[in-house]
Design a protein around this motif. Structure first.
Motif, mmCIF file in Angstrom:
data_model
loop_
_atom_site.group_PDB
_atom_site.id
_atom_site.type_symbol
_atom_site.label_atom_id
_atom_site.label_comp_id
_atom_site.label_asym_id
_atom_site.label_seq_id
_atom_site.Cartn_x
_atom_site.Cartn_y
_atom_site.Cartn_z
ATOM 1 N N PRO A 104 0.835 -1.206 0.000
ATOM 2 C CA PRO A 104 0.000 0.000 0.000
ATOM 3 C C PRO A 104 0.865 1.248 0.000
ATOM 4 C CG PRO A 104 0.036 -1.009 2.181
ATOM 5 C CD PRO A 104 0.740 -1.966 1.268
ATOM 6 N N LEU A 105 0.273 2.359 -0.399
ATOM 7 C CA LEU A 105 1.020 3.608 -0.519
ATOM 8 C C LEU A 105 1.583 4.059 0.829
ATOM 9 C CD1 LEU A 105 1.974 5.815 -2.402
ATOM 10 C CD2 LEU A 105 -0.227 6.977 -2.099
ATOM 11 N N ARG A 106 0.894 3.737 1.932
ATOM 12 C CA ARG A 106 1.382 4.153 3.250
ATOM 13 C C ARG A 106 2.704 3.473 3.609
ATOM 14 N NH1 ARG A 106 -3.033 1.032 3.888
ATOM 15 N NH2 ARG A 106 -2.732 -1.028 4.857
ATOM 16 N N GLU A 107 3.028 2.350 2.925
ATOM 17 C CA GLU A 107 4.285 1.660 3.174
ATOM 18 C C GLU A 107 5.376 2.097 2.202
ATOM 19 O OE1 GLU A 107 3.956 -2.568 3.433
ATOM 20 O OE2 GLU A 107 2.402 -2.504 4.966
ATOM 21 N N ARG A 108 5.045 2.972 1.279
ATOM 22 C CA ARG A 108 6.063 3.519 0.363
ATOM 23 C C ARG A 108 5.814 5.004 0.150
ATOM 24 N NH1 ARG A 108 4.675 3.265 -5.281
ATOM 25 N NH2 ARG A 108 2.683 2.300 -5.719
ATOM 26 N N ARG A 109 5.765 5.719 1.269
ATOM 27 C CA ARG A 109 5.477 7.153 1.220
ATOM 28 C C ARG A 109 6.544 7.921 0.451
ATOM 29 N NH1 ARG A 109 1.935 8.597 6.312
ATOM 30 N NH2 ARG A 109 1.566 6.538 7.181
ATOM 31 N N ALA A 110 7.725 7.311 0.314
ATOM 32 C CA ALA A 110 8.789 7.972 -0.444
ATOM 33 C C ALA A 110 8.395 8.178 -1.902
ATOM 34 C CB ALA A 110 10.072 7.146 -0.364
ATOM 35 N N ASP A 111 7.377 7.437 -2.377
ATOM 36 C CA ASP A 111 6.936 7.580 -3.767
ATOM 37 C C ASP A 111 5.916 8.697 -3.964
ATOM 38 O OD1 ASP A 111 8.515 5.526 -4.776
ATOM 39 O OD2 ASP A 111 7.050 3.993 -4.256
ATOM 40 N N VAL A 112 5.415 9.262 -2.870
ATOM 41 C CA VAL A 112 4.389 10.304 -2.990
ATOM 42 C C VAL A 112 4.868 11.498 -3.807
ATOM 43 C CG1 VAL A 112 2.983 11.976 -1.702
ATOM 44 C CG2 VAL A 112 3.097 9.591 -0.947
ATOM 45 N N PRO A 113 6.089 12.018 -3.590
ATOM 46 C CA PRO A 113 6.525 13.174 -4.404
ATOM 47 C C PRO A 113 6.514 12.883 -5.904
ATOM 48 C CG PRO A 113 7.939 12.948 -2.486
ATOM 49 C CD PRO A 113 7.069 11.722 -2.520
ATOM 50 N N ALA A 114 7.006 11.704 -6.302
ATOM 51 C CA ALA A 114 7.033 11.367 -7.734
ATOM 52 C C ALA A 114 5.623 11.242 -8.289
ATOM 53 C CB ALA A 114 7.807 10.068 -7.950
ATOM 54 N N LEU A 115 4.725 10.643 -7.518
ATOM 55 C CA LEU A 115 3.333 10.514 -7.956
ATOM 56 C C LEU A 115 2.670 11.880 -8.074
ATOM 57 C CD1 LEU A 115 2.385 7.443 -5.758
ATOM 58 C CD2 LEU A 115 2.236 7.494 -8.258
ATOM 59 N N VAL A 116 2.944 12.745 -7.113
ATOM 60 C CA VAL A 116 2.370 14.094 -7.145
ATOM 61 C C VAL A 116 2.836 14.837 -8.391
ATOM 62 C CG1 VAL A 116 2.443 16.354 -6.016
ATOM 63 C CG2 VAL A 116 1.981 14.293 -4.663
ATOM 64 N N ARG A 117 4.133 14.764 -8.695
ATOM 65 C CA ARG A 117 4.647 15.434 -9.897
ATOM 66 C C ARG A 117 3.967 14.879 -11.155
ATOM 67 N NH1 ARG A 117 9.587 14.661 -7.135
ATOM 68 N NH2 ARG A 117 10.098 12.875 -8.472
ATOM 69 N N HIS A 118 3.791 13.565 -11.179
ATOM 70 C CA HIS A 118 3.152 12.930 -12.338
ATOM 71 C C HIS A 118 1.717 13.421 -12.509
ATOM 72 C CE1 HIS A 118 2.016 9.766 -15.162
ATOM 73 N NE2 HIS A 118 0.966 9.528 -14.390
ATOM 74 N N PHE A 119 0.975 13.494 -11.403
ATOM 75 C CA PHE A 119 -0.425 13.907 -11.496
ATOM 76 C C PHE A 119 -0.554 15.395 -11.811
ATOM 77 C CE2 PHE A 119 -1.208 10.128 -8.591
ATOM 78 C CZ PHE A 119 -1.576 9.310 -9.658
ATOM 79 N N ILE A 120 0.389 16.208 -11.351
ATOM 80 C CA ILE A 120 0.369 17.631 -11.724
ATOM 81 C C ILE A 120 0.525 17.758 -13.239
ATOM 82 C CG2 ILE A 120 1.677 19.789 -11.626
ATOM 83 C CD1 ILE A 120 2.233 19.196 -8.671
ATOM 84 N N GLU A 121 1.473 17.024 -13.792
ATOM 85 C CA GLU A 121 1.690 17.071 -15.244
ATOM 86 C C GLU A 121 0.456 16.570 -15.996
ATOM 87 O OE1 GLU A 121 4.715 15.208 -18.640
ATOM 88 O OE2 GLU A 121 5.092 14.864 -16.510
ATOM 89 N N LYS A 122 -0.124 15.476 -15.510
ATOM 90 C CA LYS A 122 -1.281 14.892 -16.192
ATOM 91 C C LYS A 122 -2.480 15.838 -16.171
ATOM 92 C CE LYS A 122 -4.710 11.218 -15.879
ATOM 93 N NZ LYS A 122 -5.174 9.997 -15.211
ATOM 94 N N TYR A 123 -2.808 16.366 -14.992
ATOM 95 C CA TYR A 123 -4.034 17.172 -14.884
ATOM 96 C C TYR A 123 -3.828 18.612 -15.336
ATOM 97 C CZ TYR A 123 -6.336 13.158 -13.026
ATOM 98 O OH TYR A 123 -6.880 11.903 -12.922
ATOM 99 N N ASN A 124 -2.597 19.066 -15.429
ATOM 100 C CA ASN A 124 -2.366 20.339 -16.122
ATOM 101 C C ASN A 124 -2.846 20.232 -17.570
ATOM 102 O OD1 ASN A 124 -1.355 22.120 -14.221
ATOM 103 N ND2 ASN A 124 0.780 21.564 -14.570
ATOM 104 N N LYS A 125 -2.512 19.108 -18.204
ATOM 105 C CA LYS A 125 -2.919 18.901 -19.593
ATOM 106 C C LYS A 125 -4.428 18.705 -19.700
ATOM 107 C CE LYS A 125 1.468 16.760 -21.005
ATOM 108 N NZ LYS A 125 2.107 15.486 -21.451
ATOM 109 N N ARG A 126 -4.969 17.841 -18.850
ATOM 110 C CA ARG A 126 -6.387 17.502 -18.962
ATOM 111 C C ARG A 126 -7.286 18.671 -18.588
ATOM 112 N NH1 ARG A 126 -8.558 11.854 -16.722
ATOM 113 N NH2 ARG A 126 -7.277 11.231 -18.490
ATOM 114 N N LEU A 127 -6.896 19.447 -17.581
ATOM 115 C CA LEU A 127 -7.759 20.525 -17.086
ATOM 116 C C LEU A 127 -7.332 21.898 -17.606
ATOM 117 C CD1 LEU A 127 -7.977 19.320 -13.359
ATOM 118 C CD2 LEU A 127 -9.628 18.885 -15.204
ATOM 119 N N ASN A 128 -6.313 21.897 -18.482
ATOM 120 C CA ASN A 128 -5.810 23.157 -19.045
ATOM 121 C C ASN A 128 -5.366 24.117 -17.936
ATOM 122 O OD1 ASN A 128 -5.103 24.848 -21.179
ATOM 123 N ND2 ASN A 128 -7.090 25.888 -21.171
ATOM 124 N N LYS A 129 -4.597 23.584 -16.996
ATOM 125 C CA LYS A 129 -4.080 24.386 -15.885
ATOM 126 C C LYS A 129 -2.577 24.574 -16.065
ATOM 127 C CE LYS A 129 -6.289 25.037 -12.429
ATOM 128 N NZ LYS A 129 -7.125 26.156 -11.915
#
Length: 464
Positions: A307-332
């Motif tokens: 689960p994500l709570r056991e690999r919190r070190a991956d949260v920053p990379a996931l956050v960066r990925h989702f920022i890039e993804k939803y910037n494109k999708r939501l035109n942000k």
């Protein structure tokens, strides 16, 4: 309420389908060809798409490809005439959810749409499958690196794989990566969410049926195993398969053979099976709800996703990925996230795992006003559920811009925060490693690894 987009060049059929679906409680949009449909889909989206195969200005295959290019989670149902059934079967192999032939029974269409809506809801907001799946498994933690090693080692073997892990940890992504890394990658990857299929339809869904096998079976229809011949079949939530169906699954694994519902001809297939579950199948075996022999046939290559709570070190990379993804999708144009907001996200236990994080990131990015995400943008339930971040032990000052690469600064800060959390947890539990791990929401082994990494001695008392 699910939104259904109906695409057909016959005006009367569009009206009939729209009226029937609205009566079933769906929100319905209609389009007279593929070109209009894709414009509607891009503007307003849809949870399910129903499209005719042959139309002017964009047929069913064009609609399928375009929809799945941006939203691979949206089920696309193909309507076809008898003369184009082969094309519809090919569409299934390309990723279409299902097909129905004209003339069709309304009950059949209602059942297929309901199943598609359930599947879309069950699979909604998985980590995106853009590009190669292995590259879409986001993370830099040791657990993710070990996962990559396993995928590389077993992808091109014919062995059955059982992927376990909580809901939202990315089991479908791993299945896709295994298929894409195999010699079967040019053949179909057929995905089925077993939890979305009514138990009385499970057999016909997996193995197909012959004409007249039951009321409404006006034509013969291949099952998912036939469609996956030469490729891979992914059975998600396999723990939901009824016991009586498990015998037939076992036979397919052992003999690569089965019969359609209502048929007597034995069909042989060459299929690699990948299964996934968020249940404890051994506990299900003990309870008599899952066959022991099937379990051992499935568990040839076990892959467990933490689960994500056991690999919190991956949260920053996931956050960066989702920022890039939803910037494109939501035109942000969000440029990044503050340290405080990131620490808040890392401190939250994420019971819904990556799926929950993605949902939250989409919402936060949609409503954010500034150039970067701040702690105030994070919803109260997440801020309230995060463990307060203590002061870092080093108390190191923030470097000046240009002195140190940002990636290195974040890496150091992350390590300091992790160490501070661990020290605080060990203090609260008087050094008991097991209870500290439970407080942190990670496994005892993960905590011991971190303690060794940070030079913290394991002096936990003997466990009761």
């Amino acid at each position: 309420m699910s939104r259904v987009l109906v695409v057909d060049d016959e005006a009367n059929l569009r009206k009939v389908l729209a009226a029937m679906l609205r009566k079933e409680g769906y929100e319905v949009a209609i389009a007279e060809n593929g070109e209009v449909a894709l414009a509607e889909f891009e503007k307003n989206g849809a949870d399910v798409v129903i499209t005719d195969m042959v139309m002017p200005r964009g047929g069913g295959l064009e609609v399928l490809r375009a929809v799945h290019a941006t939203r691979p989670d949206v089920p696309v149902i193909i309507i076809t005439a008898h003369g184009t059934v082969d094309s519809a079967v090919e569409a299934i192999k390309l990723g279409a959810f299902d097909y129905i032939t004209k003339p069709f029974e309304q009950a059949e269409l209602r059942a297929v749409v309901a199943k598609a809506a359930r599947t879309q809801e069950a699979n909604q907001t998985h980590v995106p499958l853009e590009g190669k799946a292995r590259s879409s498994i986001i993370g830099e933690s040791q657990q993710v690196q070990e996962l990559f090693k396993v995928i590389d080692k077993v992808a091109d073997s014919p062995s059955t794989v059982l992927i376990t892990g909580e809901s939202g940890t990315g089991k479908e992504l791993v299945a896709t990566a295994l298929h894409d890394g195999s010699s079967r990658k040019e053949k179909p990857l057929i995905k089925i969410n077993c939890a979305a299929i009514p138990k009385d339809l499970m057999e016909s869904e997996l193995f197909g049926y012959e004409r007249g096998a039951f009321t409404g079976a006006v034509t013969s229809k291949p099952g998912r195993f036939e469609l996956a011949d030469g490729g891979t079949i992914f059975l998600d939530e396999i723990g939901e398969v009824p016991v009586e169906m498990q015998v037939k699954l076992l036979r397919v694994l052992q003999e690569s053979a089965f019969e359609r519902v209502g048929g007597i001809k034995t069909t042989r297939v060459d299929v690699r099976l990948i299964a996934a579950t968020n249940r404890d199948l051994l506990a299900e075996v003990e309870a008599g709800r899952f066959r022991k022999d099937l379990y051992y046939r499935l568990n040839v290559v076990p892959i467990h996703l933490p689960p994500l709570r056991e690999r919190r070190a991956d949260v920053p990379a996931l956050v960066r990925h989702f920022i890039e993804k939803y910037n494109k999708r939501l035109n942000k144009k969000i440029e990044g996230i503050s340290d405080e907001a990131l620490a808040t996200l890392q401190g939250y236990p994420w019971p819904g795992n990556i799926r929950e994080l993605e949902n939250l990131m989409e919402r936060v990015i949609l409503f954010a006003d500034g150039p970067r995400l701040e702690a105030r943008d994070v919803p109260d339930p997440v801020r309230g559920g995060a463990t307060p971040t203590p002061a870092t032990p080093s108390g190191s000052p923030t470097p000046e811009v240009g002195e140190t690469p940002l990636k290195e600064i974040l890496k150091v800060r992350q390590a300091e925060i992790e160490k501070a959390f661990i020290v605080q947890a060990l203090g609260k539990t008087e050094g008991n490693v097991t209870r500290a791990a439970r407080l942190l929401g990670i496994s005892r082994k993960s905590l011991q690894t971190k303690m060794k990494e940070f030079g913290l001695r394991d002096e936990s008392p003997a466990e009761e």
